[in-house]
Design an enzyme around this catalytic site. Structure first.
Site, PDB file in Angstrom:
ATOM      1  CB  THR A   4      -0.943   0.033   1.238  1.00 18.86           C
ATOM      2  OG1 THR A   4      -1.430   1.363   1.431  1.00 18.86           O
ATOM      3  CG2 THR A   4      -0.222  -0.398   2.511  1.00 18.86           C
ATOM      4  CB  SER A  46      -3.266   1.219  11.105  1.00 17.13           C
ATOM      5  OG  SER A  46      -3.093   0.465   9.904  1.00 17.13           O
ATOM      6  CE1 TYR A  59      -3.624  -3.538   4.889  1.00 18.10           C
ATOM      7  CE2 TYR A  59      -3.536  -1.141   5.084  1.00 18.10           C
ATOM      8  CZ  TYR A  59      -3.551  -2.281   4.307  1.00 18.10           C
ATOM      9  OH  TYR A  59      -3.478  -2.176   2.948  1.00 18.10           O
ATOM     10  CG  HIS A  60      -1.153   1.588   7.002  1.00 20.21           C
ATOM     11  ND1 HIS A  60      -2.276   1.954   7.695  1.00 20.21           N
ATOM     12  CD2 HIS A  60      -1.393   1.896   5.707  1.00 20.21           C
ATOM     13  CE1 HIS A  60      -3.168   2.473   6.843  1.00 20.21           C
ATOM     14  NE2 HIS A  60      -2.654   2.454   5.636  1.00 20.21           N
ATOM     15  CE  LYS A  77      -1.385  -4.956   2.680  1.00 19.93           C
ATOM     16  NZ  LYS A  77      -1.605  -5.861   1.533  1.00 19.93           N
TER      17      LYS A  77
END
Lengths: 386, 386
Positions: free
Chosen positions: B144, B180, B182-183, B186
């Site tokens: 991302t 976050s 999530y980030h 990644k």
């Protein structure tokens, strides 16, 4: 102070537990004994016979007059670890509860996954437990100098550093480069702790520590108080491994050219540094990075040091470099900053390297027969490119 | 070409599957249907009714004359995913099989852990499976643009960048800052893939993609071929969410000041970019970074665009910023490089933003009644600092 040590059965964990109770602190210890199992998995064991946790706690109480509270618990279990943190609300939590071997992480997919799973998720559980149940707790997290790799810049002792990228200035996180899945798991931990600090204000000391050597601290006064000492190709670090090689009459085996430069410190200096960092926490809500070491050597210089000391004990050790199983630079620049610990009075090694190596060899000599069984596990079998 | 899509039941996964079979490629699809369950977990569902995988594959065969081979499988199971990769030895593996919601990852410890567990370990399994059983496979991994955060420098489209730190020059990995768990998962993935590339020579395209919007691609010609469209406070991304807000007569709700600048692209341009990246792989052993987007907007500009198009459809939408649940800069510099995709002919959006938004609103209008049920799940309930 009330201090919780996660991974108290480990090499530094146990030695720190002793240092803290000897100085009047209350210690709550947590371990799931994974390292004992994982070292057996590769056919090895601690060089010094390791007493049970029960025996050690009893002996420690006898010697230092204080009892360590121990819990056999896996920090991957959020319900259990958060319940414990909620119950004790410790002043500090020292987190050693990680898979700590680079070669072990490189065995195969399963071992890589185990390392990530255990290290990253354990850290996140502890972060959430602190945030939810004990927000004033100071997290003291064990990372590694290996998170930095071997950059061409001087390694700052800070979370962020000013830089210029294509003509634009910005404050970036200090660049990292892990040399194994293990090292990357520690880099990921550092990012995660820093993020938790930014969004929740978790107070943290993130310790980038060099390889530790030694069998003794001031408190390890008899064999019922021994801490583990690993030396095999998977779990051992360089100085301890050289010392066992010398005792067994095997050649000392630097990997590759031997120009790999690392930052080292003795077990005694590691636990004293940790004690001072715990007793002198950062400000509430602060994230503090510590480059924890006292000396810098190449692995070839260390081989020469161990060879010279072994001679004094009548051991003739030769040096025989072997093919490097790792993917790493074998000649490189290395200049890490060191400010935090000197300010806390850790200015130089408390004992010279030769004296410390002499003490290790003297301890190991008594266990030569025990060590004979483990001749086959000293050479590295895990190869990075395989 | 023979292409394996991990996460083929997802928003982009399904649309890419169609694009690839429509262009004569063989597609093997893998999914464990986790997103369907996790979206229900927050009380939401796809805005467009989502046919079963079976129905969609049958319809796709009818329309495009090719059958997608589908496996219901969790890539966290190394034995199963490596067996499949060994059997097919695909030319490319496209990995979308990750937990892809920032708010979902921020719910609590359990959701943070799930995100790390699923994303990091899934990626490591795929890396090991490629290395062991299909070393010529090109890994196309979905990351991302959010991995970069919002730096003051121009975001390079490369793995490494030259920099100067305290007067010393070095090549460092492009600095990242996740917003976050999530980030960060990644970012960790990116580090892990880059490391696998360096030690094993895994060929990889690591895609830093901006938020995607749209309901249609050239191949989504009827409702039996629909892909999912998420819009709720946990799973929806900004343009798709604004469109559903407009349809329901709710105000459009930028978070905070609305100056958050991001790089966007339509679903059509996302699948076309992916197709070209697959058909034009990097050299064997190369790690290629792609900043995948076509346009840059602030979230406030987007609210104004959606408002204007909604009016053309007779919908009067007001804009009403709400408190930002996230911890992020609301006014900042943003200038990512974009070189790889233009060289593959993706120069600009294939359709203007107004035309694309018009198409989304036209699709959604037919499902207004279905959407009424989900009024309560549009506002963000997960707060970063909670």
């Amino acid at each position: 102070m009330k201090i919780m040590i996660l991974g108290i059965d480990g090499y530094i964990g146990w030695a720190l537990g002793l240092r803290l109770i000897a100085n009047g602190h209350d210690v709550i210890g947590v371990d799931n004994f994974y390292t004992r199992k994982a070292v057996r998995e590769v056919g090895s064991d601690s060089a010094l016979p390791l007493p049970s946790m029960e025996t050690r706690i009893k002996e420690a109480k006898k010697v230092f007059g204080k009892e360590i509270q121990f819990y056999n618990l896996d920090i991957k279990n959020f319900a259990k670890i958060s319940e414990l943190i909620k119950r004790y609300k410790p002043d500090a939590i020292v987190d050693f509860a990680e898979q700590r071997s680079a070669p072990y992480s490189m065995v195969d997919a399963e071992h890589a996954i185990y390392t990530m799973h255990n290290n990253i998720e354990g850290t996140i559980n502890v972060l959430y437990a602190i945030k939810q149940f004990s927000p004033d707790t100071h997290l003291v997290k064990m990372g590694t100098m290996g998170e930095y790799g071997t950059p061409k810049f001087d390694i700052p002792e800070s979370a962020f550093v000013n830089t210029s990228i294509n003509g634009k200035e910005d404050l970036i996180t200090v660049p990292k480069w892990g040399g194994s899945w293990y090292h990357w798991s520690k880099v990921h931990d550092t990012n995660d702790i820093l993020f938790a600090n930014k969004i929740w204000g978790i107070t943290a000391t993130d310790i980038m520590q060099g390889p530790v050597y030694g069998t003794r601290t001031k408190e390890i006064v008899n064999k019922k108080l021994f801490t583990r000492l690993d030396f095999d190709g998977v779990w051992g670090t360089v100085i301890n491994r050289y010392c066992v090689e010398a005792i067994l009459g095997m050649p000392l085996t630097p990997y590759g050219k031997g120009g790999q430069t690392r930052a080292f410190l003795s077990l005694e200096d590691s636990v004293e540094s940790l004690k001072r960092l715990i007793e002198n926490p950062p400000n509430k809500g602060e994230y503090r990075v510590v480059n924890q070491f006292t000396e810098i050597y190449t692995v070839m210089e260390l081989a020469n040091e161990v060879k010279a000391i072994a001679e004094k004990l009548g051991i003739n050790a030769e040096i025989k470099p072997i093919e490097n199983p790792r993917v790493e630079a074998e000649q490189h620049y290395y200049n890490p900053e060191r400010n935090v610990l000197p300010k806390l009075g850790i200015l130089k090694p408390s004992r010279t390297l030769p004296d410390e190596v002499y003490a290790i060899l003297s301890d190991l000599k008594n266990y030569r027969k025990r060590l004979e069984k483990y001749r086959d596990v000293l050479m590295p079998k895990v190869k990075w490119r395989d």
